[in-house]
Design an enzyme around this catalytic site. Structure first.
Site, mmCIF file in Angstrom:
data_model
loop_
_atom_site.group_PDB
_atom_site.id
_atom_site.type_symbol
_atom_site.label_atom_id
_atom_site.label_comp_id
_atom_site.label_asym_id
_atom_site.label_seq_id
_atom_site.Cartn_x
_atom_site.Cartn_y
_atom_site.Cartn_z
ATOM 1 N N ARG A 1 8.788 0.989 12.948
ATOM 2 C CA ARG A 1 8.038 1.905 12.069
ATOM 3 C C ARG A 1 8.371 1.602 10.615
ATOM 4 O O ARG A 1 9.514 1.737 10.177
ATOM 5 C CB ARG A 1 8.412 3.352 12.406
ATOM 6 C CG ARG A 1 7.757 4.394 11.510
ATOM 7 C CD ARG A 1 6.266 4.510 11.715
ATOM 8 N NE ARG A 1 5.940 4.904 13.086
ATOM 9 C CZ ARG A 1 4.744 4.718 13.649
ATOM 10 N NH1 ARG A 1 3.763 4.151 12.961
ATOM 11 N NH2 ARG A 1 4.530 5.079 14.896
ATOM 12 N N HIS B 1 -0.315 -4.560 8.195
ATOM 13 C CA HIS B 1 -0.303 -3.083 8.106
ATOM 14 C C HIS B 1 0.818 -2.623 7.157
ATOM 15 O O HIS B 1 1.753 -1.923 7.551
ATOM 16 C CB HIS B 1 -0.064 -2.567 9.535
ATOM 17 C CG HIS B 1 -0.327 -1.124 9.793
ATOM 18 N ND1 HIS B 1 0.272 -0.114 9.095
ATOM 19 C CD2 HIS B 1 -1.103 -0.521 10.716
ATOM 20 C CE1 HIS B 1 -0.125 1.052 9.591
ATOM 21 N NE2 HIS B 1 -0.966 0.833 10.574
ATOM 22 N N GLU C 1 -3.626 -1.702 3.844
ATOM 23 C CA GLU C 1 -3.628 -2.772 4.842
ATOM 24 C C GLU C 1 -4.743 -3.795 4.599
ATOM 25 O O GLU C 1 -5.845 -3.426 4.222
ATOM 26 C CB GLU C 1 -3.788 -2.147 6.236
ATOM 27 C CG GLU C 1 -2.778 -1.023 6.460
ATOM 28 C CD GLU C 1 -3.089 -0.172 7.685
ATOM 29 O OE1 GLU C 1 -3.700 -0.692 8.629
ATOM 30 O OE2 GLU C 1 -2.730 1.017 7.678
HETATM 31 O O1 TA6 Z 1 -3.789 1.827 10.189
HETATM 32 C C1 TA6 Z 1 -3.887 3.188 10.423
HETATM 33 C C2 TA6 Z 1 -3.538 3.469 11.879
HETATM 34 O O2 TA6 Z 1 -4.380 2.752 12.733
HETATM 35 C C3 TA6 Z 1 -3.609 4.988 12.076
HETATM 36 O O3 TA6 Z 1 -4.701 5.398 12.850
HETATM 37 C C4 TA6 Z 1 -2.259 5.365 12.585
HETATM 38 O O4 TA6 Z 1 -2.195 5.798 13.851
HETATM 39 C C5 TA6 Z 1 -1.391 4.161 12.227
HETATM 40 O O5 TA6 Z 1 -2.206 3.047 12.168
HETATM 41 C C6 TA6 Z 1 -0.098 3.893 12.964
HETATM 42 O O6 TA6 Z 1 -0.297 3.433 14.258
HETATM 43 P P1 TA6 Z 1 0.959 3.256 15.237
HETATM 44 O O7 TA6 Z 1 0.402 2.688 16.503
HETATM 45 O O8 TA6 Z 1 1.924 2.333 14.556
HETATM 46 O O9 TA6 Z 1 1.566 4.623 15.411
#
Ligand code: TA6
Length: 294
Positions: free
Chosen positions: A72, A163, A265
């Site tokens: 994360r 991301h 992103e």
């Molecule tokens: O990029 C945005 C996103 O797709 C959100 O919808 C949000 O859930 C985030 O990524 C994080 O995703 P994750 O699977 O890492 O919890």
């Protein structure tokens, strides 16, 4: 994230060492121009600190370094798809072990190249042959290039994202410009919506901007800097912050973690796997992002 205190496993050069946090091996770069770290698990950039600057990258204090879960924070590599259009969410690249292919350095900085290829494990999730390279160029700026190659006999499609979790002083005082106007609102079934050029967040946001400018700027009066994001090879740019309600649902983010992060992103977005970017056998494609301080 402070990488300097982690014990060294192997020294590869004057600037590049392999260190370990819990079950994750990290390529650590300590250079005059910048300090940076890339986890082999996920090919995941954890930190980028140009000289004299606080980290440009936000890492969660609760990220799980167990070598299994996606980390994360940092810069997750979402590939071969973006989002929840298949399982696992955001593809398998961010939770797979990458290989260190090459490291090079000079007085301007360090270049690290990581690789990921077809394996039994990847074929079980996605039945296509591929080779992916991640080039991480650590200088006064950080440039990340994801290069994908179709090594299959047949064409396949992909989507994906770099991301990036940016580190900001206070999300409520952070102003983002350059995302463009039109976005697909993931908080409203992907509804196409017209927005404004300047964004100061007051609540959760999850948007796919379809016509971002060449430069996205994140003005941070608390850390007294403007971060500049330049993307290439993308068809959109995503802006995400889970806010307090979202952070509370994530075990790997502290409840107040959302206050100092903003995801901007570089994205190839598609609503379905089969609507992704088509790559013919032997064809390559590059998706990249560059981060700098203005
Ligand atoms: O990029 C945005 C996103 O797709 C959100 O919808 C949000 O859930 C985030 O990524 C994080 O995703 P994750 O699977 O890492 O919890």
């Amino acid at each position: 994230m402070d990488l300097t205190t982690l014990p060294t496993l192997t020294a590869l050069s004057d600037c590049v060492t392999i260190v370990e946090k819990d079950d994750v091996k990290i390529v650590r770069i300590i250079h005059d121009k910048a300090v940076a770290g890339i986890a082999l698990h996920g090919g995941h950039v954890l930190s980028f600190q140009p000289k004299g600057q606080p980290d440009l990258i936000w890492m969660s204090d609760n990220a799980l370094f167990d070598g299994k879960a996606a980390l994360r924070g940092g810069i997750p590599i979402c590939w071969p798809w973006f989002g929840r259009i298949a399982a696992p969410a955001h593809g398998f690249a961010r939770s797979t072990e990458w290989t260190l292919i090459e490291h090079r350095e000079n007085e301007q900085g360090v270049i690290i190249s990581l690789g990921l290829e077809t394996s039994e494990q990847t074929l079980a999730i996605w039945p296509h042959h591929f080779q992916v390279r991640l080039l991480v160029e650590v200088r006064e700026t950080l440039q990340i290039t994801l290069e994908v190659l179709n090594t299959d006999q047949k064409e396949w499609t992909f989507s994906g994202a770099l991301h990036t979790y940016l580190n900001v002083g206070d999300i409520r005082q952070t102003e983002t410009t350059g995302m463009g106007l039109e976005y697909l609102d993931n908080l409203n079934h992907g509804q196409k919506t017209a927005g404004t050029n300047s964004l100061v967040l007051t609540d959760t946001i999850d948007r796919v901007y379809t016509q971002p400018n060449e430069q996205i700027q994140v003005k941070d009066p608390v850390l007294n800097r403007t971060l500049v994001v330049k993307n290439h090879g993308h068809n959109s740019a995503v802006l995400w912050n889970p806010w307090s309600q979202g952070a509370q649902t994530m075990a790997d983010m502290k409840d107040d973690g959302y206050q100092t992060m903003l995801c901007v992103e570089s994205t190839w977005h598609a609503n379905r796997l089969e609507d992704g970017k088509i790559l013919q056998p032997g064809e390559r494609y590059q998706l990249s992002t560059t981060l700098s301080v203005q």
